[in-house]
Design a protein around this motif. Sequence first.
Motif, PDB file in Angstrom:
ATOM      1  N   TYR A   3       0.839  -1.199   0.000  1.00 37.95           N
ATOM      2  CA  TYR A   3       0.000   0.000   0.000  1.00 37.95           C
ATOM      3  C   TYR A   3       0.876   1.252   0.000  1.00 37.95           C
ATOM      4  N   ASP A 163      -5.694   0.291  -6.328  1.00 36.07           N
ATOM      5  CA  ASP A 163      -5.510  -0.931  -5.550  1.00 36.07           C
ATOM      6  C   ASP A 163      -4.324  -0.851  -4.594  1.00 36.07           C
ATOM      7  N   VAL A 166      -5.125   2.512   0.795  1.00 33.75           N
ATOM      8  CA  VAL A 166      -5.989   2.183   1.929  1.00 33.75           C
ATOM      9  C   VAL A 166      -6.826   3.421   2.225  1.00 33.75           C
ATOM     10  N   CYS A 183      -7.963  -1.387  -0.111  1.00 37.31           N
ATOM     11  CA  CYS A 183      -8.450  -1.824   1.200  1.00 37.31           C
ATOM     12  C   CYS A 183      -9.291  -0.701   1.790  1.00 37.31           C
ATOM     13  N   ASN A 199     -13.443  -3.684   4.281  1.00 37.50           N
ATOM     14  CA  ASN A 199     -12.553  -4.839   4.397  1.00 37.50           C
ATOM     15  C   ASN A 199     -12.088  -5.043   5.831  1.00 37.50           C
ATOM     16  N   HIS A 200     -12.074  -3.946   6.579  1.00 35.58           N
ATOM     17  CA  HIS A 200     -11.566  -4.010   7.953  1.00 35.58           C
ATOM     18  C   HIS A 200     -12.250  -2.922   8.774  1.00 35.58           C
ATOM     19  N   ASP A 226      -5.171  -8.392   7.777  1.00 40.45           N
ATOM     20  CA  ASP A 226      -5.704  -9.352   6.808  1.00 40.45           C
ATOM     21  C   ASP A 226      -5.881 -10.725   7.441  1.00 40.45           C
ATOM     22  N   ARG A 229      -8.834 -10.856   9.773  1.00 35.42           N
ATOM     23  CA  ARG A 229     -10.103 -10.853   9.055  1.00 35.42           C
ATOM     24  C   ARG A 229     -10.401 -12.231   8.484  1.00 35.42           C
TER      25      ARG A 229
END
Length: 235
Positions: A3, A163, A166, A183, A199-200, A226, A229
């Motif tokens: 990221y 992509d 974040v 994300c 996603n989080h 990640d 999750r």
Amino acid sequence: MRYLALATDYDGTLAHHGEVDSQTVEALRRLAGSRRKLILVTGRQVDDLIRVFPELPIFDRVVAENGAVVYRPRERELRLLAERPADAFILALKDRGVDPLFVGHVVVATVEPNEKLALDVIRELGLELEIIFNKGSVMILPPSVNKATGLKAALEELSISADRVVSVGDAENDHALLAMSGCGVAVANALESLKAEANHVTKARASEGVRELIESLIEDDLRSADSKRHSSGSA
């Protein structure tokens, strides 16, 4: 490094009651020191941000007015991504008694329940405008202008793909922002609908949640988040 940038909302995410605390500013500086770009994505107007947040130049880009404006805070350069609604629309809102009424470079903003009056005026004048909500605030913008389109323009300037970003937010107008990012993160105080799409979700609220996210980015590029999750998803 997976990221390359953090895109964060302001009110209710980075800021509490309109202010960013010193701990969060220091966390942002540490993230910038990790060679990542910082992008602020907000419904606020640039002049307002400059007034309430003196550390604004820590950001590489500011996407303001809910995606209608891209601002380079260090160079003090502003680029409009859309045109402001016609003066006739603004005058009609004033004639209807819409108060408060804020007019930016592009955005026209008020508060609930004034969206009903705004919608009446849009229909009567035959305008192609959209109404966007943000926890009690109401923003009126040209069609297809949102935080995602504004972030896309900022990322093109920085030569970063979506992509590799974040994003983090808390409200209705952050759905598009999180959806376009590699994300998408919701702070603990976010709307349940945003948490469901993220996603989080951070353990902490608002700025403390942003600091939590920053530490995870610096420590291991969100890999620990990640794994947590995926573990909870398979339980």
